[in-house]
Every structure is written in structure tokens, then in C-alpha cells.
Design a protein around this motif. Structure first.
Motif, PDB file in Angstrom:
ATOM      1  N   GLN A 179       0.910  -1.376  -0.060  1.00 21.69           N
ATOM      2  CA  GLN A 179      -0.057  -0.683  -0.112  1.00 21.69           C
ATOM      3  C   GLN A 179       0.779   1.166   0.148  1.00 21.69           C
ATOM      4  O   GLN A 179       0.373   2.161  -0.634  1.00 21.69           O
ATOM      5  CB  GLN A 179      -0.994  -0.483   1.729  1.00 21.69           C
ATOM      6  CG  GLN A 179      -1.991  -0.747   0.803  1.00 21.69           C
ATOM      7  CD  GLN A 179      -2.988  -0.509   2.038  1.00 21.69           C
ATOM      8  OE1 GLN A 179      -2.966  -1.134   2.916  1.00 21.69           O
ATOM      9  NE2 GLN A 179      -4.407   0.012   1.649  1.00 21.69           N
ATOM     10  N   ASP A 180       2.213   1.706   1.144  1.00 16.13           N
ATOM     11  CA  ASP A 180       2.800   2.240   0.829  1.00 16.13           C
ATOM     12  C   ASP A 180       2.860   2.852  -0.692  1.00 16.13           C
ATOM     13  O   ASP A 180       3.546   4.097  -0.999  1.00 16.13           O
ATOM     14  CB  ASP A 180       3.577   2.359   1.782  1.00 16.13           C
ATOM     15  CG  ASP A 180       4.472   3.385   2.054  1.00 16.13           C
ATOM     16  OD1 ASP A 180       3.814   3.717   2.767  1.00 16.13           O
ATOM     17  OD2 ASP A 180       5.358   4.390   1.766  1.00 16.13           O
ATOM     18  N   THR A 183      -1.226   2.119  -3.582  1.00 12.69           N
ATOM     19  CA  THR A 183      -2.106   3.293  -2.658  1.00 12.69           C
ATOM     20  C   THR A 183      -1.617   4.507  -2.956  1.00 12.69           C
ATOM     21  O   THR A 183      -2.813   5.557  -2.884  1.00 12.69           O
ATOM     22  CB  THR A 183      -2.729   3.006  -1.331  1.00 12.69           C
ATOM     23  OG1 THR A 183      -2.677   1.355  -1.035  1.00 12.69           O
ATOM     24  CG2 THR A 183      -4.194   3.704  -1.074  1.00 12.69           C
ATOM     25  N   SER A 184      -0.800   5.436  -1.904  1.00  9.24           N
ATOM     26  CA  SER A 184      -0.092   6.165  -2.056  1.00  9.24           C
ATOM     27  C   SER A 184      -0.149   6.629  -3.898  1.00  9.24           C
ATOM     28  O   SER A 184      -0.061   8.062  -3.778  1.00  9.24           O
ATOM     29  CB  SER A 184       1.008   6.343  -1.208  1.00  9.24           C
ATOM     30  OG  SER A 184       2.233   6.158  -1.940  1.00  9.24           O
ATOM     31  N   PHE A 198      -3.069   9.895   3.563  1.00 14.90           N
ATOM     32  CA  PHE A 198      -2.798   8.914   3.319  1.00 14.90           C
ATOM     33  C   PHE A 198      -2.832   7.269   4.434  1.00 14.90           C
ATOM     34  O   PHE A 198      -3.294   6.665   4.331  1.00 14.90           O
ATOM     35  CB  PHE A 198      -1.543   9.143   2.633  1.00 14.90           C
ATOM     36  CG  PHE A 198      -0.716   7.800   2.671  1.00 14.90           C
ATOM     37  CD1 PHE A 198      -1.401   6.726   1.404  1.00 14.90           C
ATOM     38  CD2 PHE A 198       0.301   6.898   3.346  1.00 14.90           C
ATOM     39  CE1 PHE A 198      -0.669   5.425   1.439  1.00 14.90           C
ATOM     40  CE2 PHE A 198       0.686   5.379   3.019  1.00 14.90           C
ATOM     41  CZ  PHE A 198       0.298   4.847   2.232  1.00 14.90           C
ATOM     42  N   SER A 201      -6.722   6.510   4.604  1.00 13.65           N
ATOM     43  CA  SER A 201      -6.872   6.069   3.260  1.00 13.65           C
ATOM     44  C   SER A 201      -6.465   4.616   3.423  1.00 13.65           C
ATOM     45  O   SER A 201      -7.645   3.630   2.454  1.00 13.65           O
ATOM     46  CB  SER A 201      -6.551   6.932   1.729  1.00 13.65           C
ATOM     47  OG  SER A 201      -7.483   8.008   2.081  1.00 13.65           O
ATOM     48  N   ALA A 202      -5.609   4.138   3.391  1.00 13.14           N
ATOM     49  CA  ALA A 202      -4.714   3.027   4.357  1.00 13.14           C
ATOM     50  C   ALA A 202      -5.556   2.250   4.526  1.00 13.14           C
ATOM     51  O   ALA A 202      -5.645   0.569   4.003  1.00 13.14           O
ATOM     52  CB  ALA A 202      -3.480   2.794   3.825  1.00 13.14           C
ATOM     53  N   GLN A 207     -11.502  -1.403   0.502  1.00 10.25           N
ATOM     54  CA  GLN A 207     -10.501  -0.343   0.104  1.00 10.25           C
ATOM     55  C   GLN A 207     -11.094  -0.471  -1.160  1.00 10.25           C
ATOM     56  O   GLN A 207     -10.917   0.771  -1.719  1.00 10.25           O
ATOM     57  CB  GLN A 207      -9.645  -1.125   0.168  1.00 10.25           C
ATOM     58  CG  GLN A 207      -8.119  -0.349  -0.476  1.00 10.25           C
ATOM     59  CD  GLN A 207      -7.317   0.670   0.140  1.00 10.25           C
ATOM     60  OE1 GLN A 207      -7.163   1.289   0.175  1.00 10.25           O
ATOM     61  NE2 GLN A 207      -7.795   0.753   1.780  1.00 10.25           N
ATOM     62  N   PRO A 528       2.525   0.652   7.096  1.00 11.83           N
ATOM     63  CA  PRO A 528       1.605   0.426   5.883  1.00 11.83           C
ATOM     64  C   PRO A 528       2.719  -0.049   4.610  1.00 11.83           C
ATOM     65  O   PRO A 528       2.124  -0.246   3.142  1.00 11.83           O
ATOM     66  CB  PRO A 528       1.425   2.233   5.492  1.00 11.83           C
ATOM     67  CG  PRO A 528       2.401   3.229   5.437  1.00 11.83           C
ATOM     68  CD  PRO A 528       2.853   2.255   6.957  1.00 11.83           C
ATOM     69  N   SER A 531      -0.210  -3.773   2.716  1.00  7.80           N
ATOM     70  CA  SER A 531      -2.311  -3.633   3.800  1.00  7.80           C
ATOM     71  C   SER A 531      -1.847  -4.828   4.641  1.00  7.80           C
ATOM     72  O   SER A 531      -1.774  -5.807   5.730  1.00  7.80           O
ATOM     73  CB  SER A 531      -2.692  -4.563   2.490  1.00  7.80           C
ATOM     74  OG  SER A 531      -2.654  -5.521   2.069  1.00  7.80           O
TER      75      SER A 531
END
Length: 571
Positions: A179-180, A183-184, A198, A201-202, A207, A528, A531
Motif C-alpha cells: 500500500q505505501d 495506494t499512495s 494517506f 485511506s490505506a 478498500q 503501511p 495492507s
């Protein structure tokens, strides 16, 4: 561009200037001037393309970068002026829907292949182009990889760093989404500004709805990423991702392939090297350094006098060798040894399998506060250690390989003391009697059970220095659904049954000095960077609820959990 982004781009620009300062002996003129073109693609869509040429020269070697990152334009312009002072032309062209180019921004599509081919064709026809190379880092490297086989009649070489052809390995590890990184990246490249936090959101569940609920835009491509957790899924075996993965077999030109032990695309990049044709590898270089994805230092405790963090200089010399001098490179693998502060040359990758050394997890107290023993002999009888994993209170990522948003967490960093959390088990050796050189893929083989129908286990390998401070070497993660590898489909797990998990940590070349200790931490989260596992079976992105899990790690007897280290020749 935010103030944080501007300051970061200025820092990257300073790195560029430092690299080129080492090449002052190559200066032959003044910096060039910029000209902009709207270059039409085969479907009529026009890409904003910026050309910088050295003054007073009719034909020059030209370097092309294709990018979706307009926030990096000050860096591109700095590179352009430094290259033109040294006799090169430099061109950067923005992908569809970015940086002034026409069309809709939709990442990772076959447009990158056709647009790349059309851009190279246009550039090769320009009267100023004498020879042509392609340069790219990260997504800009993707734009080179995806078109490489189509442009070998016009481009002589490519210099591609921090990206590979195996996209699945950059997204997932044993069912856990990075995710880091991703997702970012989705938030930063959504096609409109996203102001949501962020970390919130993560951690958002489910999700699958974070885009509309938190970001204010539906991103179908992000939804596709997070719902296809299985490598055998047709999503990864067809279309753009399949075409990208297969492309390495077709390339014949010499390549410079760059990566780092601390780059989130490391796994994908080295997998790519293995898939390149023998003809390509025979005249290409794979270089593995020890810096972040952003080409910045990320080891706070180790002297790195010979780190060689000078990628812009290195790229210039590569292009000069091939495009100007007409030299034919020989294949080689260069890897930096952390702790030894030296570069080593190998003939092949993966590194040849050598002797292994095992250290066994024990339930007996170690001669170290807050830890149990990590020893060369397994306990004679089976013992166990337990902890409770709560997804609402995940272990925070600190000292990591697969981070993008959390730049400060990348690299080998000082770790908390043993016992800093009740849901982290620490195992520590006695001081090493002699130096220990790791080369290859460390593995943590865990015998575990859980009262959940699916869950995750993490491992972090560290070096404790004689002063008592610990710094991470490598980490890994696995789930009950993917106990052995990413190559197999999802499995089911019966709660409370024992299962062996094989956590393959990332490759490394690392020298531990005599007097240091090894430390291994076992837990169930690393957020993060990855996940958060909900402790429910099924697709993580569709889950709304979570629950705690009682985790058991077995030691000794018929369940000898252990750390397995591949050793460098001679150990």
C-alpha cells in the motif's frame, strides 16, 4: 505542486548537479535552449514534447525520456542543460493526459507502447538526431521497457532503473498488497488533486470503495489492482501486464538495468534480468546499489564511502560509451555489499547457490533484554510462544524496502528495542565469533497456528551492533492463504492447525562484523508497507470487518522454526 513536493524536487535537482559536477571535464559548450512541440501520435492525439539541443551543432546524440510526472519538470530541465553542455540533445515527452499532453490519463495501457514507438519514430526523423538512447527511472522506465522491442532499428540502447517487467511482484507479496507504494501512487496520480490523508485511506475498509468515498473519484485501474491478489489470475496473464512481462524475451539491444536493495521494484527488476534474452544479457549491465527509489542515501548507520550514488553521471557515461564512442559493452552484474562498502562483480544472477547457515528460534530467554534465543541448535522438544494480533493496532513500518509515500521509513534504520510491543516476538543470537557475509535470499521458516481462518505473519532480520543498537537488514511477509510462494493459487486454512510458512525475505548482500548479533522479529503486520490483514479469509479489498487473532509460533522438536541464511563463498 505542494511545498513538500517542490522542496523534494529541489533536493533531487541538487543531486543531479552534484553528479554532473563530476563530469566537468566533459563540458564542450554552453547549455541549450528549450523548444516545445506537440507531436501527433497515430490516432491524432498530441504529446507535449520538450527538446533541448546544444548550440552550434547540427547533429547530436539524443536522449529521450517519456514521463507522466510534470512535477519533476525542473529536474528534467536541469538534466537537459547539463547534458547539452556535454554535447547531447535531451528530450522529455509527457504521457497522455499529463504535463500538457492531450488525451486522457489512464496509466499502464498499450498507449505507452504505441505512443513510445511513435515518439521515437518522430525523433529519429529529426535532422538534429545523430543517434538515440532512451533513459527512464520508475514509470519513465516502464515507458522504455514496454516499447523496447519495437524501436531497436532506431534506438541503440536504453538506461532503465527502478522498474521491472513483473508487475505482480511489485504489487503483492503472498496476498499482501504494497500500500505505501501503490495506494499512495494512485492518490498522487488520480488525474485530479486528492487531499485525503494517506494513512486513513490505506486503512479504509472496504478498500474497494476508498476511491469514491475518500478521494472523490472512481479509479477502475486501482480497483483492478486490489482485487486481483492471485498471480495465476487471468488479469496478470493477458493484456498490458502480460505484454510487459513477455517483452524482455524480445529485446536484443544493450541495456543498463539499475535497481537497489532498498527499491520497491527490486524484485521485479531482478526477475526481469532473468527473463532477458541471452543475447541481450551478454551486452548489458545489471547494477544493484543500496539507496532509495529516489536515488538518495537510506542507511543511517553504515559508512558508505564507495556507495557510488551517482546515477546521472553513470547514465551519461553509458550513453557516451555507446552513442558517441560506439563501444560494445560486455554483460556483467554489479552489486554493492552493505557493511563491506564495496562493489562486487558476478557473471550471473541469481547468485550461485552456496552454503547455508541456520539459526533456530527458541522459547528460552536470551542473554538480551526482551528477547528469546536465536541459536545454531534447535530445541530438543516442541515449545511455543503466543501473541494477540489486532488489525486495529498494526505494527508501524520503520526500516523498509517497499515504501514510496513514507520516504523517511525507507532503508536500514535504527529499530526499537526488543519487547517494545507485546505482539512482536524477538529472537537474538549470542555475539558472532567471526564475520558473516550474506549473499542471496534469506528465508524464515515458521511453524505457526492461528485461531483465524486466514492471517499474516511477518519477519524482520536485523543486525545488533556492539553498541546495542539494532538496524534492519531484510523483511518479509506471508499468509496462511499463500504459505509457500506466490506461484500457487489461494489455499484454505483450518484454524488451530499447524502450518509451515516460508517467508522469503528480499535478496541482499550484507556483511556482519564479528561481535554483532542477529535479531529476528516475528509479528503479523507491517503497515503501511503492506495492507492490514483482517484475519478473515477472502479478498482483502472487499472486507469491511476485522477481528483479533491468537497467533502461535512453534519452536524445536518436529516444528523447528528457523532463519536460513545463504552465505557468500568461503564462509
Amino acid at each position: 505542486m505542494t511545498e513538500e513536493q517542490r522542496l523534494f524536487q529541489e533536493k533531487k535537482r541538487d543531486v543531479v548537479l552534484k553528479d554532473f559536477k563530476e563530469l566537468e571535464d566533459r563540458i564542450i559548450g554552453e547549455p541549450g535552449t528549450f523548444r516545445e512541440y506537440m507531436v501527433a501520435m497515430r490516432d491524432g492525439c498530441r504529446m507535449r514534447t520538450v527538446v533541448c539541443l546544444p548550440p552550434g551543432r547540427e547533429r547530436v546524440p539524443v536522449i529521450l525520456q517519456r514521463t507522466p510526472y510534470p512535477n519533476s519538470e525542473m529536474v528534467f530541465q536541469t538534466v537537459a542543460q547539463e547534458m547539452t553542455k556535454r554535447g547531447f540533445g535531451y528530450v522529455y515527452s509527457f504521457c497522455r493526459g499529463t504535463g500538457g499532453s492531450e488525451g486522457e490519463w489512464y496509466p499502464n495501457t498499450m498507449n505507452e507502447r504505441t505512443d513510445g514507438k511513435d515518439t521515437v519514430d518522430w525523433l529519429a526523423e529529426q535532422p538534429f538526431t545523430e543517434s538515440l538512447g532512451v533513459w527512464g527511472n520508475s514509470y519513465a522506465a516502464l515507458t522504455g521497457w514496454i516499447m523496447a522491442d519495437l524501436v531497436e532499428d532506431k534506438a541503440q540502447t536504453m538506461y532503465l532503473t527502478h522498474y521491472g517487467l513483473n508487475r505482480f511482484s511489485s504489487m503483492y507479496s503472498r496476498g499482501m498488497f504494497r500500500q505505501d507504494v501503490l495506494t499512495s501512487w494512485a492518490m498522487d496520480n488520480a488525474g485530479q488533486p486528492v487531499t485525503a490523508d494517506f494513512l486513513e485511506s490505506a486503512a479504509y475498509r472496504p478498500q474497494i470503495h476508498v476511491d469514491e468515498d475518500k478521494w472523490g473519484i472512481r479509479l477502475d485501474w486501482y480497483r483492478e489492482w486490489i482485487t486481483h491478489t492471485d498471480k495465476t489470475d487471468p488479469y496478470w496473464q493477458q493484456g498490458f501486464w502480460h505484454e510487459l512481462q513477455e517483452n524482455g524475451k524480445k529485446i536484443r539491444m544493450p541495456l543498463f538495468v539499475g535497481t537497489s536493495w532498498f527499491d520497491h521494484h527490486f524484485g521485479s527488476t531482478v526477475e526481469t534480468w532473468k527473463t532477458l534474452s541471452p543475447e541481450c544479457r551478454a551486452k548489458s549491465t545489471l547494477r544493484i546499489g543500496a539507496w532509495s527509489h529516489f536515488m538518495l542515501p537510506c542507511m543511517e548507520h553504515i559508512e558508505t564511502e564507495h556507495l557510488g550514488l551517482n546515477d546521472n553521471k553513470n547514465a551519461f557515461l553509458w550513453f557516451e560509451s555507446i552513442l558517441v564512442k560506439g563501444e560494445k559493452p560486455e554483460g556483467r552484474i554489479l552489486s554493492y555489499q552493505v557493511g563491506g562498502d564495496n562493489w562486487e562483480t558476478s557473471a550471473s544472477y541469481p547468485f550461485p547457490k552456496r552454503e547455508e547457515k541456520s539459526f533456530y528460534l527458541s522459547s528460552e530467554a536470551a542473554n538480551w533484554p526482551g528477547a528469546t534465543r536465536l541459536t545454531e541448535k534447535a530445541d530438543s522438544g516442541e515449545k511455543s510462544l503466543r501473541y494477540t494480533y489486532d488489525p486495529e493496532n498494526p505494527v508501524e513500518t520503520w526500516g523498509a524496502e517497499a515504501c514510496l509515500k513514507s520516504r523517511e521509513a525507507i532503508g536500514s534504520l535504527r529499530q526499537p528495542s526488543c519487547g517494545y510491543r507485546e505482539d512482536v516476538l524477538s529472537f537474538v543470537t549470542e555475539p558472532l565469533a567471526e564475520d558473516l557475509e550474506i549473499l542471496g535470499v534469506p528465508e524464515v521458516e515458521l511453524w505457526v497456528s492461528s485461531d483465524a481462518e486466514d492471517t499474516a505473519f511477518t519477519a524482520k532480520l536485523m543486525e545488533i551492533y556492539p553498541d546495542g543498537e539494532a538496524y534492519n537488514i531484510r523483511s518479509g511477509i506471508a499468509t496462511m492463504a499463500y504459505p509457500e510462494s506466490d506461484e500457487e493459487p489461494r489455499q484454505t486454512y483450518t484454524p488451530q492447525t499447524k502450518r509451515r510458512l516460508r517467508l522469503h525475505l528480499w535478496d541482499t548482500s550484507w556483511k556482519l562484523k564479528a561481535g554483532s548479533r542477529l535479531r529476528v522479529d516475528i509479528s503479523s503486520s507491517d503497515f503501511p508497507q503492506y495492507s492490514i490483514h483482517t484475519n478473515f479469509a477472502g479478498n482483502w479489498a472487499e472486507q469491511q470487518a476485522c477481528k483479533t487473532a491468537e497467533q502461535t509460533v512453534f519452536c524445536g522438536g518436529d516444528t523447528p522454526s528457523r532463519l536460513v541464511l545463504p552465505l557468500k563463498q568461503g564462509e
